[in-house]
Design a protein around this motif. Structure first.
Motif, PDB file in Angstrom:
ATOM      1  N   LEU A 127      -2.220  -0.570 -14.591  1.00 46.85           N
ATOM      2  CA  LEU A 127      -3.253  -0.998 -13.534  1.00 46.85           C
ATOM      3  C   LEU A 127      -2.666  -1.899 -12.308  1.00 46.85           C
ATOM      4  O   LEU A 127      -2.801  -1.412 -11.267  1.00 46.85           O
ATOM      5  N   GLU A 128      -1.747  -2.578 -12.653  1.00 46.90           N
ATOM      6  CA  GLU A 128      -1.318  -3.586 -11.806  1.00 46.90           C
ATOM      7  C   GLU A 128      -0.247  -2.930 -10.740  1.00 46.90           C
ATOM      8  O   GLU A 128      -0.301  -2.859  -9.574  1.00 46.90           O
ATOM      9  N   ARG A 129       0.602  -1.985 -11.296  1.00 41.85           N
ATOM     10  CA  ARG A 129       1.554  -1.190 -10.471  1.00 41.85           C
ATOM     11  C   ARG A 129       0.890  -0.327  -9.527  1.00 41.85           C
ATOM     12  O   ARG A 129       1.220  -0.064  -8.556  1.00 41.85           O
ATOM     13  N   LEU A 189       1.080  -0.461  -5.406  1.00 42.01           N
ATOM     14  CA  LEU A 189       1.486   0.823  -4.781  1.00 42.01           C
ATOM     15  C   LEU A 189       0.350   0.964  -3.804  1.00 42.01           C
ATOM     16  O   LEU A 189       0.670   1.375  -2.813  1.00 42.01           O
ATOM     17  N   LEU A 190      -0.861   1.106  -4.056  1.00 41.36           N
ATOM     18  CA  LEU A 190      -1.870   1.581  -3.186  1.00 41.36           C
ATOM     19  C   LEU A 190      -1.921   0.753  -2.008  1.00 41.36           C
ATOM     20  O   LEU A 190      -1.906   1.032  -0.809  1.00 41.36           O
ATOM     21  N   ALA A 191      -1.606  -0.657  -2.224  1.00 38.69           N
ATOM     22  CA  ALA A 191      -1.786  -1.522  -1.182  1.00 38.69           C
ATOM     23  C   ALA A 191      -0.527  -1.417  -0.299  1.00 38.69           C
ATOM     24  O   ALA A 191      -0.433  -1.264   1.132  1.00 38.69           O
ATOM     25  N   LYS A 192       0.560  -0.867  -0.712  1.00 38.50           N
ATOM     26  CA  LYS A 192       1.878  -0.655  -0.093  1.00 38.50           C
ATOM     27  C   LYS A 192       1.658   0.478   0.847  1.00 38.50           C
ATOM     28  O   LYS A 192       1.875   0.618   2.056  1.00 38.50           O
ATOM     29  N   VAL A 193       1.030   1.479   0.101  1.00 35.17           N
ATOM     30  CA  VAL A 193       0.644   2.900   0.928  1.00 35.17           C
ATOM     31  C   VAL A 193      -0.271   2.511   1.936  1.00 35.17           C
ATOM     32  O   VAL A 193      -0.173   3.111   3.229  1.00 35.17           O
ATOM     33  N   CYS A 201       7.394  -6.406  10.007  1.00 31.56           N
ATOM     34  CA  CYS A 201       8.326  -6.688   9.191  1.00 31.56           C
ATOM     35  C   CYS A 201       7.885  -7.748   8.024  1.00 31.56           C
ATOM     36  O   CYS A 201       8.431  -7.747   6.912  1.00 31.56           O
ATOM     37  N   LYS A 202       6.849  -8.558   8.274  1.00 32.93           N
ATOM     38  CA  LYS A 202       6.333  -9.177   7.084  1.00 32.93           C
ATOM     39  C   LYS A 202       5.943  -8.444   6.219  1.00 32.93           C
ATOM     40  O   LYS A 202       6.172  -8.872   4.774  1.00 32.93           O
ATOM     41  N   GLU A 203       5.419  -7.350   6.264  1.00 34.40           N
ATOM     42  CA  GLU A 203       5.033  -6.666   5.066  1.00 34.40           C
ATOM     43  C   GLU A 203       6.052  -5.840   4.466  1.00 34.40           C
ATOM     44  O   GLU A 203       5.833  -5.604   3.257  1.00 34.40           O
ATOM     45  N   GLU A 204       6.868  -5.469   5.345  1.00 34.73           N
ATOM     46  CA  GLU A 204       8.100  -4.729   4.667  1.00 34.73           C
ATOM     47  C   GLU A 204       8.887  -5.432   3.590  1.00 34.73           C
ATOM     48  O   GLU A 204       9.473  -4.846   2.972  1.00 34.73           O
ATOM     49  N   SER A 205       8.958  -6.880   4.044  1.00 32.96           N
ATOM     50  CA  SER A 205       9.647  -7.484   2.870  1.00 32.96           C
ATOM     51  C   SER A 205       8.909  -7.669   1.488  1.00 32.96           C
ATOM     52  O   SER A 205       9.544  -7.586   0.755  1.00 32.96           O
ATOM     53  N   PHE A 206       7.507  -7.835   1.704  1.00 34.59           N
ATOM     54  CA  PHE A 206       6.775  -7.463   0.175  1.00 34.59           C
ATOM     55  C   PHE A 206       7.223  -5.965  -0.176  1.00 34.59           C
ATOM     56  O   PHE A 206       7.337  -5.912  -1.686  1.00 34.59           O
ATOM     57  N   HIS A 207       7.315  -5.134   0.638  1.00 34.90           N
ATOM     58  CA  HIS A 207       7.460  -3.445   0.018  1.00 34.90           C
ATOM     59  C   HIS A 207       9.045  -3.581  -0.543  1.00 34.90           C
ATOM     60  O   HIS A 207       8.896  -3.032  -1.644  1.00 34.90           O
ATOM     61  N   GLN A 208       9.667  -4.305   0.205  1.00 37.33           N
ATOM     62  CA  GLN A 208      11.400  -4.209  -0.561  1.00 37.33           C
ATOM     63  C   GLN A 208      11.284  -4.783  -1.942  1.00 37.33           C
ATOM     64  O   GLN A 208      11.742  -4.394  -2.919  1.00 37.33           O
ATOM     65  N   ARG A 209      10.543  -6.252  -1.979  1.00 38.06           N
ATOM     66  CA  ARG A 209      10.420  -6.660  -3.250  1.00 38.06           C
ATOM     67  C   ARG A 209      10.028  -6.167  -4.379  1.00 38.06           C
ATOM     68  O   ARG A 209      10.335  -6.136  -5.416  1.00 38.06           O
ATOM     69  N   GLN A 210       8.575  -5.293  -3.973  1.00 35.88           N
ATOM     70  CA  GLN A 210       8.096  -4.652  -4.948  1.00 35.88           C
ATOM     71  C   GLN A 210       8.845  -3.443  -5.721  1.00 35.88           C
ATOM     72  O   GLN A 210       8.707  -3.258  -6.861  1.00 35.88           O
TER      73      GLN A 210
END
Ligand code: BYC
Length: 332
Positions: free
Chosen positions: A76-78, A82-86, A169-178
């Motif tokens: 559920l966490e993943r 993923l939903l937030a990223k998309v 860019c702020k959000e992309e760094s969260f994406h890369q880390r996930q």
């Protein structure tokens, strides 16, 4: 490198510029931001519409390979992550369409060009995402490459684009880390999970290198785009930085980069590496990659399926406008 490009591809010399163009170039050289209502050369406006529009399309099409895995995320966490990223990617697309609109093109026009195959989106999204490990590889490599390209774009000369990039860019760094976090879990898991992570790296390595565009000698737009500070680095410079950053990350995961010629070069202070297969790159951007038809088909279908909603919104807005007008008349 920049000087070489400018020389070889010949953006206009000062002698060839009109007084207006010279004044504009001086503003760029002083690192002033250009704002929507200010004078700009037609080529500058067109180049920005092309690059920002392609970037916006990449964000929207980029939702598809990951959206494919939302229902199959292992926990559920993943799934929530993923939903937030998309969802973030939809937001990035919208900021970028808005930035492009300030240049006098409508979102509908841009989408029509995407749907008719007359505008590109990033080559990377024409590759399939076959396993859950691909969600790790996409976040780690694809978002990693996107950040490498986009951090310098925060300083790009066009104000609305530069401001959109700061937020993105702020959000992309969260994406890369996930993505890297998924890879860490897979690599610390069973031998089968680690093999899935290696397989995902094998399939995404060269497509990620292609994201930076053709090698500098084949880049049509770099010289002029860099003179206008629409682009801040050449394609090869960013590709090199990406390899130098990513190889130690692969080593930390215990994975092998699928390039037998990869080797640290002490003299240049970076890795030597094999170029991607450029014939594959040009085939993909010409529309002949593994998933081009599927991706474009999904976007066209979404547009057609949404027609009733757009029409409803317009009808509602027209009625609201009529009511407001009638109320104004009654008050007079
Ligand atoms: N894919 O002269 P060049 C993301 C085209 S994804 C497709 O070097 P330029 C995300 C190029 O358009 C990343 N086409 O071009 C991450 C040109 O064709 P046209 C999106 C490509 O523009 C995760 C021709 O090849 N980022 O953010 O100076 C999830 C010659 O190339 C590609 C951006 O768009 C490619 N990889 O440099 C969701 C960043 N590479 O237009 C989303 C902004 C080249 O003449 N864009 N082409 O028909 C840029 O920085 C530059 O446009 C590029 C290319 C570096 C991509």
């Amino acid at each position: 490198m920049y000087a070489q490009l400018v020389k070889s591809e010949g953006s206009k010399s000062r002698d060839e510029m009109t007084p207006e163009e010279i004044a504009f170039q001086d503003r760029i050289d002083r690192n002033e931001k250009i704002e929507p209502k200010e004078w700009m050369p037609e080529g500058y406006r067109k180049t920005l519409i092309r690059q920002i529009g392609q970037h916006a399309h990449s964000e929207i099409v980029g939702q598809l390979p990951e959206g494919n895995w939302i229902t199959r995320a292992p926990t559920l966490e993943r799934k929530a992550i993923l939903l937030a990223k998309v969802q973030d990617e939809a937001g990035h697309g919208l900021y970028l369409y808005c930035a492009a609109e300030t240049l006098g093109v409508s979102r509908d026009e841009l989408l029509e060009k995407l749907h008719s195959g007359n505008m590109k989106y990033s080559s990377i999204f024409n590759y399939p995402t076959l396993t859950w490990a691909d969600m790790g590889a996409v976040g780690w490599l694809v978002d990693g490459a996107a950040i490498m390209n986009q951090v310098p774009l925060q300083r790009t000369s066009y104000g609305p684009y530069s401001r959109a990039m700061i937020r993105i860019c702020k959000e992309e760094s969260f994406h890369q880390r996930q993505g890297y976090d998924i890879m860490m879990k897979m690599c610390a898991g069973t031998p089968e999970q680690k093999a899935m992570a290696q397989d995902a790296l094998n399939r995404f390595w060269y497509p990620a290198l292609m994201m930076f565009g053709p090698s500098d000698k084949d880049s049509v737009h770099s010289a002029q785009s860099m003179a206008w500070k629409i682009k801040m680095n050449t394609n090869d410079e960013l590709r090199q930085k990406f390899v130098d950053q990513t190889v130690p990350q692969a080593e930390y995961l215990g994975l092998t980069v699928p390039d037998p010629d990869l080797k640290w070069n002490e003299d240049k202070g970076g890795y030597d590496f094999s170029e991607p297969d450029w014939s594959e790159f040009f085939a993909v951007i010409a529309g002949n990659g593994p998933c081009n038809a599927e991706r474009l088909g999904a976007r066209v279908k979404a547009w057609e399926d949404g027609a009733w909603f757009r029409e409803g919104l317009m009808a509602h807005a027209a009625k609201a406008e009529d009511r407001a007008r009638a109320a104004r008349h009654a008050a007079e």
